[in-house]
Motif scaffolding. Sequence first.
Motif, PDB file in Angstrom:
ATOM      1  N   LEU A 146       0.814  -1.222   0.000  1.00  0.00           N
ATOM      2  CA  LEU A 146       0.000   0.000   0.000  1.00  0.00           C
ATOM      3  C   LEU A 146       0.847   1.271   0.000  1.00  0.00           C
ATOM      4  O   LEU A 146       0.656   2.148  -0.852  1.00  0.00           O
ATOM      5  N   PRO A 147       1.777   1.437   0.952  1.00  0.00           N
ATOM      6  CA  PRO A 147       2.587   2.668   0.918  1.00  0.00           C
ATOM      7  C   PRO A 147       3.442   2.762  -0.331  1.00  0.00           C
ATOM      8  O   PRO A 147       3.739   3.866  -0.796  1.00  0.00           O
ATOM      9  N   ALA A 148       3.825   1.619  -0.894  1.00  0.00           N
ATOM     10  CA  ALA A 148       4.633   1.634  -2.111  1.00  0.00           C
ATOM     11  C   ALA A 148       3.851   2.208  -3.281  1.00  0.00           C
ATOM     12  O   ALA A 148       4.399   2.955  -4.104  1.00  0.00           O
ATOM     13  N   VAL A 149       2.563   1.883  -3.360  1.00  0.00           N
ATOM     14  CA  VAL A 149       1.721   2.473  -4.408  1.00  0.00           C
ATOM     15  C   VAL A 149       1.675   3.987  -4.235  1.00  0.00           C
ATOM     16  O   VAL A 149       1.838   4.750  -5.197  1.00  0.00           O
ATOM     17  N   GLY A 150       1.454   4.440  -3.003  1.00  0.00           N
ATOM     18  CA  GLY A 150       1.405   5.875  -2.751  1.00  0.00           C
ATOM     19  C   GLY A 150       2.694   6.579  -3.115  1.00  0.00           C
ATOM     20  O   GLY A 150       2.684   7.635  -3.766  1.00  0.00           O
ATOM     21  N   LEU A 151       3.824   6.009  -2.715  1.00  0.00           N
ATOM     22  CA  LEU A 151       5.113   6.626  -3.024  1.00  0.00           C
ATOM     23  C   LEU A 151       5.354   6.700  -4.525  1.00  0.00           C
ATOM     24  O   LEU A 151       5.896   7.690  -5.039  1.00  0.00           O
ATOM     25  N   GLY A 152       4.954   5.658  -5.248  1.00  0.00           N
ATOM     26  CA  GLY A 152       5.140   5.667  -6.698  1.00  0.00           C
ATOM     27  C   GLY A 152       4.314   6.727  -7.383  1.00  0.00           C
ATOM     28  O   GLY A 152       4.790   7.432  -8.289  1.00  0.00           O
ATOM     29  N   ILE A 153       3.066   6.859  -6.961  1.00  0.00           N
ATOM     30  CA  ILE A 153       2.189   7.880  -7.546  1.00  0.00           C
ATOM     31  C   ILE A 153       2.735   9.275  -7.245  1.00  0.00           C
ATOM     32  O   ILE A 153       2.749  10.160  -8.118  1.00  0.00           O
ATOM     33  N   ALA A 154       3.194   9.488  -6.024  1.00  0.00           N
ATOM     34  CA  ALA A 154       3.729  10.804  -5.652  1.00  0.00           C
ATOM     35  C   ALA A 154       5.005  11.127  -6.420  1.00  0.00           C
ATOM     36  O   ALA A 154       5.225  12.273  -6.844  1.00  0.00           O
ATOM     37  N   ARG A 155       5.860  10.122  -6.614  1.00  0.00           N
ATOM     38  CA  ARG A 155       7.077  10.359  -7.398  1.00  0.00           C
ATOM     39  C   ARG A 155       6.713  10.739  -8.825  1.00  0.00           C
ATOM     40  O   ARG A 155       7.332  11.628  -9.420  1.00  0.00           O
ATOM     41  N   ARG A 156       5.699  10.112  -9.369  1.00  0.00           N
ATOM     42  CA  ARG A 156       5.262  10.467 -10.724  1.00  0.00           C
ATOM     43  C   ARG A 156       4.778  11.916 -10.760  1.00  0.00           C
ATOM     44  O   ARG A 156       5.036  12.654 -11.724  1.00  0.00           O
ATOM     45  N   ALA A 157       4.076  12.355  -9.729  1.00  0.00           N
ATOM     46  CA  ALA A 157       3.584  13.734  -9.692  1.00  0.00           C
ATOM     47  C   ALA A 157       4.745  14.732  -9.691  1.00  0.00           C
ATOM     48  O   ALA A 157       4.701  15.751 -10.391  1.00  0.00           O
ATOM     49  N   ILE A 158       5.787  14.440  -8.910  1.00  0.00           N
ATOM     50  CA  ILE A 158       6.962  15.318  -8.921  1.00  0.00           C
ATOM     51  C   ILE A 158       7.611  15.308 -10.297  1.00  0.00           C
ATOM     52  O   ILE A 158       8.007  16.354 -10.835  1.00  0.00           O
ATOM     53  N   ASP A 159       7.726  14.120 -10.896  1.00  0.00           N
ATOM     54  CA  ASP A 159       8.287  14.014 -12.247  1.00  0.00           C
ATOM     55  C   ASP A 159       7.531  14.903 -13.222  1.00  0.00           C
ATOM     56  O   ASP A 159       8.122  15.618 -14.038  1.00  0.00           O
ATOM     57  N   GLU A 160       6.214  14.831 -13.155  1.00  0.00           N
ATOM     58  CA  GLU A 160       5.377  15.553 -14.119  1.00  0.00           C
ATOM     59  C   GLU A 160       5.497  17.060 -13.949  1.00  0.00           C
ATOM     60  O   GLU A 160       5.597  17.806 -14.936  1.00  0.00           O
ATOM     61  N   LEU A 161       5.490  17.542 -12.703  1.00  0.00           N
ATOM     62  CA  LEU A 161       5.622  18.990 -12.515  1.00  0.00           C
ATOM     63  C   LEU A 161       7.020  19.454 -12.911  1.00  0.00           C
ATOM     64  O   LEU A 161       7.177  20.523 -13.511  1.00  0.00           O
ATOM     65  N   THR A 162       8.020  18.647 -12.612  1.00  0.00           N
ATOM     66  CA  THR A 162       9.389  19.009 -12.982  1.00  0.00           C
ATOM     67  C   THR A 162       9.533  19.139 -14.497  1.00  0.00           C
ATOM     68  O   THR A 162      10.261  20.015 -14.994  1.00  0.00           O
ATOM     69  N   ALA A 163       8.850  18.262 -15.234  1.00  0.00           N
ATOM     70  CA  ALA A 163       8.896  18.334 -16.698  1.00  0.00           C
ATOM     71  C   ALA A 163       8.083  19.512 -17.228  1.00  0.00           C
ATOM     72  O   ALA A 163       8.443  20.138 -18.227  1.00  0.00           O
ATOM     73  N   LEU A 164       6.977  19.826 -16.538  1.00  0.00           N
ATOM     74  CA  LEU A 164       6.077  20.896 -16.999  1.00  0.00           C
ATOM     75  C   LEU A 164       6.627  22.293 -16.700  1.00  0.00           C
ATOM     76  O   LEU A 164       6.476  23.218 -17.508  1.00  0.00           O
TER      77      LEU A 164
END
Length: 396
Positions: free
Chosen positions: A245-263
């Motif tokens: 469960l926490p691993a899913v959350g951490l992965g989704i959050a890392r993707r969000a940082i990735d996306e804003l960093t690219a944007l």
Amino acid sequence: MTIPSTPAVKTPGEHPVLSAVRQLAPKVASRSEEIETARRLPADLARELAEAGLFRMVIPETYGGFELHPALVVEAVEEISRADGSTGWCVMIGALTAMCSAWLPEPAARAIYGAPDVITGGVAAPQGRAELVEGGYRVTGRWSWASGSQNCRWLTGGVVVMKDGAPRMVREGVPETRVLLFPIEDVTLHDTWHAAGLCGTGSGDMEVRDVFVPAERSLSLVVERPRVDRPLYGLPAFGLLGLGLPAVGLGIARRAIDELTALAPQKKIMPLGRHAIATRPAVQEAVAEAEATLRAARAFLMETVNTTYEAATRREVTLRHRAELRLAYTHAMKSSARVVDRMYEMAGGAAVYRASPLQRCLRDIHVATQHAMVSQPTLELIGSVLLGQEANTVML
């Protein structure tokens, strides 16, 4: 698209499952819209994940599984969740449900988990009723949130055990509960998953009606010890079940940082549009705080996972270990939600469109936080343990 388009370089000693995850991640990310629209994990992708060993991570080695260190399980689920939250959730459910293999009698465990491509799933919550009969149970029940069930060969269902029409009690006020396994042929799947997030998990209802389940296909995570005596299964049973469960959350959050960093270097500050939002102090501060928040939560999670596993190898897991492990799970999920919220806010209007992965991250994380094992009441229970107060700690 911010998921790497080429596989990451394999590090020395990296487990083959992690290498497979890194290779599969770009393909999974490229199919996110398809998964979301289908409201389930495509069968061909589920097969590919199974062939890569992602559903065998916690199956005992003696049954042909990988029996991975729990920290490696976290890494694998985190990485696939970074590519797509729904896929990560389905991997989490299938991989951790397979822990039942260590609790089942050996013949049943081999019959169910012997096939290298088998996927199991289901719901541990005791939403069914199992009447005790000769040789086993007659079961009727309907369970919600049966994630990934469309691709499963076997499904688990938690039940309250009945005797002569009344719950059989293990002690005053406490009915006996068990987890039973059904072949998919005995289960009716209901297409009820029309949800705000994690849309591609196919988490509809599953139902059985008056199905006989032999006793050897039942287990209790509460009162029974695992039959495979290995350190991984010395972890708290519900701690192992909730590991992903926490691993899913951490992965989704890392993707969000990735996306804003690219944007951020591309999106202009309105109304004049002269500078990118990456130049805004508010955005810079938000990214810095998000990075610290996520990595701190991950560090706490890995620390407690490693500490509890080491205690399990010595057969010295205490109530404090159990409480801190679950605290790390809940904290990681809540921290991940805060990170996603901040990244979505900083992206402004660009994040509201379906084409933006940030809107999917936002919806996915706020469905994940609703899971009972990482919801607000867990903090009350954990706090009572840390304060030395009496509490019902069975589910820790």
